[in-house]
Design a protein around this motif. Structure first.
Motif, PDB file in Angstrom:
ATOM      1  N   ARG A   1      10.003  27.362  45.718  1.00  0.00           N
ATOM      2  CA  ARG A   1       8.786  28.163  45.501  1.00  0.00           C
ATOM      3  C   ARG A   1       7.546  27.411  45.939  1.00  0.00           C
ATOM      4  O   ARG A   1       6.638  27.987  46.512  1.00  0.00           O
ATOM      5  CB  ARG A   1       8.681  28.545  44.021  1.00  0.00           C
ATOM      6  CG  ARG A   1       9.465  29.781  43.688  1.00  0.00           C
ATOM      7  CD  ARG A   1       9.130  30.245  42.296  1.00  0.00           C
ATOM      8  NE  ARG A   1       7.717  30.566  42.157  1.00  0.00           N
ATOM      9  CZ  ARG A   1       7.166  31.703  42.564  1.00  0.00           C
ATOM     10  NH1 ARG A   1       7.897  32.612  43.154  1.00  0.00           N
ATOM     11  NH2 ARG A   1       5.889  31.924  42.389  1.00  0.00           N
TER      12      ARG A   1
ATOM     13  N   THR B   1       0.719  35.709  48.696  1.00  0.00           N
ATOM     14  CA  THR B   1       2.021  36.312  48.426  1.00  0.00           C
ATOM     15  C   THR B   1       2.472  36.093  47.001  1.00  0.00           C
ATOM     16  O   THR B   1       3.487  36.633  46.603  1.00  0.00           O
ATOM     17  CB  THR B   1       3.084  35.718  49.355  1.00  0.00           C
ATOM     18  OG1 THR B   1       3.146  34.323  49.110  1.00  0.00           O
ATOM     19  CG2 THR B   1       2.751  35.975  50.803  1.00  0.00           C
ATOM     20  N   LEU B   2       1.755  35.290  46.240  1.00  0.00           N
ATOM     21  CA  LEU B   2       2.185  35.013  44.876  1.00  0.00           C
ATOM     22  C   LEU B   2       1.439  35.908  43.886  1.00  0.00           C
ATOM     23  O   LEU B   2       0.394  36.469  44.187  1.00  0.00           O
ATOM     24  CB  LEU B   2       1.929  33.543  44.532  1.00  0.00           C
ATOM     25  CG  LEU B   2       2.702  32.553  45.406  1.00  0.00           C
ATOM     26  CD1 LEU B   2       2.311  31.141  45.043  1.00  0.00           C
ATOM     27  CD2 LEU B   2       4.186  32.740  45.229  1.00  0.00           C
ATOM     28  N   GLY B   3       1.998  36.024  42.723  1.00  0.00           N
ATOM     29  CA  GLY B   3       1.345  36.783  41.672  1.00  0.00           C
ATOM     30  C   GLY B   3       1.350  38.269  41.901  1.00  0.00           C
ATOM     31  O   GLY B   3       0.540  39.006  41.351  1.00  0.00           O
ATOM     32  N   ARG B   4       2.282  38.742  42.713  1.00  0.00           N
ATOM     33  CA  ARG B   4       2.320  40.160  43.006  1.00  0.00           C
ATOM     34  C   ARG B   4       3.489  40.785  42.263  1.00  0.00           C
ATOM     35  O   ARG B   4       4.611  40.305  42.350  1.00  0.00           O
ATOM     36  CB  ARG B   4       2.489  40.358  44.509  1.00  0.00           C
ATOM     37  CG  ARG B   4       2.480  41.797  44.943  1.00  0.00           C
ATOM     38  CD  ARG B   4       2.624  41.860  46.445  1.00  0.00           C
ATOM     39  NE  ARG B   4       3.624  40.912  46.898  1.00  0.00           N
ATOM     40  CZ  ARG B   4       4.918  41.092  46.759  1.00  0.00           C
ATOM     41  NH1 ARG B   4       5.363  42.170  46.172  1.00  0.00           N
ATOM     42  NH2 ARG B   4       5.761  40.189  47.204  1.00  0.00           N
ATOM     43  N   ALA B   5       3.196  41.849  41.555  1.00  0.00           N
ATOM     44  CA  ALA B   5       4.255  42.486  40.781  1.00  0.00           C
ATOM     45  C   ALA B   5       5.179  43.269  41.695  1.00  0.00           C
ATOM     46  O   ALA B   5       4.777  43.749  42.745  1.00  0.00           O
ATOM     47  CB  ALA B   5       3.634  43.432  39.748  1.00  0.00           C
ATOM     48  N   VAL B   6       6.416  43.372  41.268  1.00  0.00           N
ATOM     49  CA  VAL B   6       7.391  44.127  42.051  1.00  0.00           C
ATOM     50  C   VAL B   6       7.285  45.591  41.668  1.00  0.00           C
ATOM     51  O   VAL B   6       7.281  45.927  40.487  1.00  0.00           O
ATOM     52  CB  VAL B   6       8.803  43.603  41.766  1.00  0.00           C
ATOM     53  CG1 VAL B   6       9.833  44.405  42.539  1.00  0.00           C
ATOM     54  CG2 VAL B   6       8.883  42.128  42.135  1.00  0.00           C
TER      55      VAL B   6
ATOM     56  N   GLU C   1      13.631  35.960  35.826  1.00  0.00           N
ATOM     57  CA  GLU C   1      12.441  35.313  36.379  1.00  0.00           C
ATOM     58  C   GLU C   1      11.676  34.553  35.288  1.00  0.00           C
ATOM     59  O   GLU C   1      11.207  33.440  35.505  1.00  0.00           O
ATOM     60  CB  GLU C   1      11.547  36.366  37.011  1.00  0.00           C
ATOM     61  CG  GLU C   1      10.390  35.776  37.778  1.00  0.00           C
ATOM     62  CD  GLU C   1       9.506  36.853  38.368  1.00  0.00           C
ATOM     63  OE1 GLU C   1       9.897  38.032  38.313  1.00  0.00           O
ATOM     64  OE2 GLU C   1       8.432  36.517  38.858  1.00  0.00           O
TER      65      GLU C   1
ATOM     66  N   ARG D   1       3.472  37.792  32.016  1.00  0.00           N
ATOM     67  CA  ARG D   1       4.041  38.366  33.232  1.00  0.00           C
ATOM     68  C   ARG D   1       4.006  39.889  33.208  1.00  0.00           C
ATOM     69  O   ARG D   1       3.718  40.543  34.202  1.00  0.00           O
ATOM     70  CB  ARG D   1       5.483  37.893  33.370  1.00  0.00           C
ATOM     71  CG  ARG D   1       6.114  38.194  34.689  1.00  0.00           C
ATOM     72  CD  ARG D   1       5.668  37.183  35.708  1.00  0.00           C
ATOM     73  NE  ARG D   1       6.221  37.494  37.000  1.00  0.00           N
ATOM     74  CZ  ARG D   1       5.640  37.165  38.130  1.00  0.00           C
ATOM     75  NH1 ARG D   1       4.490  36.521  38.119  1.00  0.00           N
ATOM     76  NH2 ARG D   1       6.186  37.461  39.273  1.00  0.00           N
TER      77      ARG D   1
END
Lengths: 190, 355
Positions: free
Chosen positions: A97, A108-113, A130, A185
């Motif tokens: 990571r 690209t980080l901290g993005r919810a799926v 996760e 999260r």
């Protein structure tokens, strides 16, 4: 499930020769592959990596059998190996990571799926996995063994090689840490 | 009544069908593989002169580089076994029977996917591949499909065919070989390798057959640059791509005819698929938005085609470049469902794991 109720020792003999070791390994594999795979997944390993980690577990089992005089509680022994291999995998995952963060950037980080009904079950599992990956390794091991594998504190203590009171305190801390990470999260109560 | 804790979701974990067999095969193969010898601490070397130390180092290097002994590997139908061969990796797809002899992979029957540099041999064929290739042996015939890099056959033989799908022009005077031009050999298992998802998939195609010649004529390489997954500023789902921009996928009906060009009756299906693939690659360079429909047209028409896996990877990469995170994830999941054991599966899965 208690350690006392575990199946009898697989090999009550001195360190075996290669052929005997293979037979013992095969017996362990046939009897406990599903247990190991499930524990691997419950330890927060993704579906994509679960078979790789299970493979590492059984390779290590094969290597350890050469030096292990007797396995009195095979399942507990396998669980101990599995949680360690899973922890090693998570350490490597963290490195990946960091590398990804460096390469791809913060965007690209901290993005919810986004939700996907078709994969709702897997997504729920992935979300838990996760959060588990982000936990402290020691607390994660206790949470997985105590909450997901539903082992008694004494059994967890035997597997991890720590005092029972340590397991109890870590379990308390683990639940708190999981709750905090989950809330951060996903925003809801754990 | 309190809600169950979220970790209860992990209590009902299913063991995938075939996982037990796959893992066992891999463990057995790993145990059968020769272990690299651990280098001894150079305790004595420390007290020796410089010349002695150099000589000892040469011995260590030579010992580590010793070729592994021959070991037959039989892979059952539906199974897959990974082997380290030469300077690369081979993934043996069952049913197959192979043997590693002196660092070369001898295939008696079946299909092997290779990454890296290694020597391969079929019943009537010896070749050296470097890059990404698929080697199939059926009966006495050997076919090498090169996706990236090159392959050279030792002797031109009607039963030894090399199909170059890299898009690179053939080297002058060396018909069976095509120089690597797009990608270096990829170790797809390297989790830190930032290789783009679609690295290693063909940009276009030329076919250089030792014998017999294929129906597809070699063409100059497409001008399309190799795509790379670059993080888009619109990757955040809270800030989806604007509806008036290139966000919405063009309707399938808008797929250009070039995406799946009509082929003359009797045309080889592979020729038509390759032509459509090449057209989609060209469209990517000209108009990336409509290229999405072009790739989907290719996949709709040849869902199990020879280039389907590569086309899906191109589509996933393209969607990423355009910032279509949701369609990209859907395509990635579909890819993993269809090609769970692809050499790029780990990269695609990592894409899904990225928060």
């Amino acid at each position: 499930m208690s350690l006392a109720s575990a199946e009898p020792a697989v090999r009550p003999a001195s360190p075996p020769v290669a052929g005997e070791r293979d037979a013992v390994w095969a017996a362990l594999y046939d009897r406990h592959f599903d247990d190991v795979y499930r524990l691997v997944r419950r330890a927060g390993v993704s579906v994509a990596d679960a078979e790789d980690v299970a493979q590492k577990v059984f390779l290590r089992v094969h290597a350890l059998l050469a030096h292990t005089p007797e396995v009195t509680h095979p399942l507990a022994w396998l669980r101990a190996i599995t949680v360690r291999v899973a922890s090693e995998h998570h350490r490597f995952w963290r490195l990946r990571r960091v590398k990804q963060w460096v390469v791809e950037g913060v965007a690209t980080l901290g993005r919810a799926v986004p939700p996907d009904e078709q994969y709702a079950t897997h997504q729920a599992q992935d979300q838990v996995a996760e959060v588990l990956r982000r936990m402290s390794p020691k607390l994660r091991e206790v949470l997985v063994l105590a909450e997901l594998e539903e082992l008694a504190p004494a059994e967890v203590a035997t597997i991890l090689g720590v005092p029972v009171n340590t397991v109890r305190s870590r379990r308390h801390l683990a639940r708190a840490q999981f709750g905090a990470l989950w809330q951060r999260r996903h925003g809801g109560a754990p | 009544m309190t809600a169950p804790p979220p970790w209860d979701a992990l209590k009902d974990v299913d063991v995938p069908v075939g996982a037990r067999g796959r893992v066992r095969q891999r463990v057995v193969a790993a145990l059968a593989a020769p272990r690299p010898r651990r280098r001894r601490a150079p305790v004595l070397v420390a007290g020796l002169a410089l010349a002695g130390a150099a000589a000892a180092a040469v011995v260590v290097v030579a010992r580590d580089g010793a070729p592994p002994p021959a070991r037959p590997v039989a892979v059952a139908d539906g199974q897959r076994v990974a082997l380290a061969v030469g300077q690369g990796h081979a993934s043996v797809v069952g049913p197959a029977e192979v043997r590693v002899v002196d660092g070369a992979l001898r295939i008696r029957q079946g299909t092997v996917e290779t990454l890296g540099a290694m020597a391969i041999a079929g019943p009537q064929c010896e070749a050296h591949v470097d890059g990404s290739a698929q080697v199939s042996v059926r009966g006495d015939a050997t076919q090498v499909r090169v996706f990236a890099g090159f392959a050279r056959v030792a002797h031109v033989d009607p039963l030894c065919e090399v199909i170059d799908l890299t898009g690179a022009p053939p080297a002058p005077g060396a018909p069976p070989a095509a120089p690597a031009s797009t990608t270096a050999p990829i170790d797809a298992r390297d989790p830190i390798d930032p290789t783009p998802i679609d690295a290693g998939v063909p940009d276009a195609e030329t076919i250089v057959a030792a014998a017999p010649p294929r129906a597809v004529a070699p063409r100059p390489r497409s001008a399309a640059p190799p795509p790379a997954i670059a993080p888009s500023p619109s990757l955040d789902v809270d800030d989806p791509p604007a509806a008036d921009g290139p966000a919405a996928d063009p309707p399938a009906a808008a797929a250009p005819a070039a995406a799946a060009p009509a082929t003359a009756p009797g045309t080889d299906p592979l020729t038509a698929e390759v032509a459509a693939y090449r057209a989609a690659v060209a469209r990517e360079a000209a108009d990336p938005v409509t290229a999405i429909a072009a790739w989907r047209a290719v996949l709709d028409r040849w869902p199990d085609g020879a280039l389907a896996e590569a086309a899906e990877l191109r589509l996933i990469a393209l969607l990423g470049r355009l910032g279509r995170r949701a369609p990209q994830e859907a395509a990635a999941r579909a890819f993993l469902a269809r090609h769970p054991r692809s050499a790029r599966a780990a990269d695609v899965a990592r894409l899904l794991e990225a928060p």
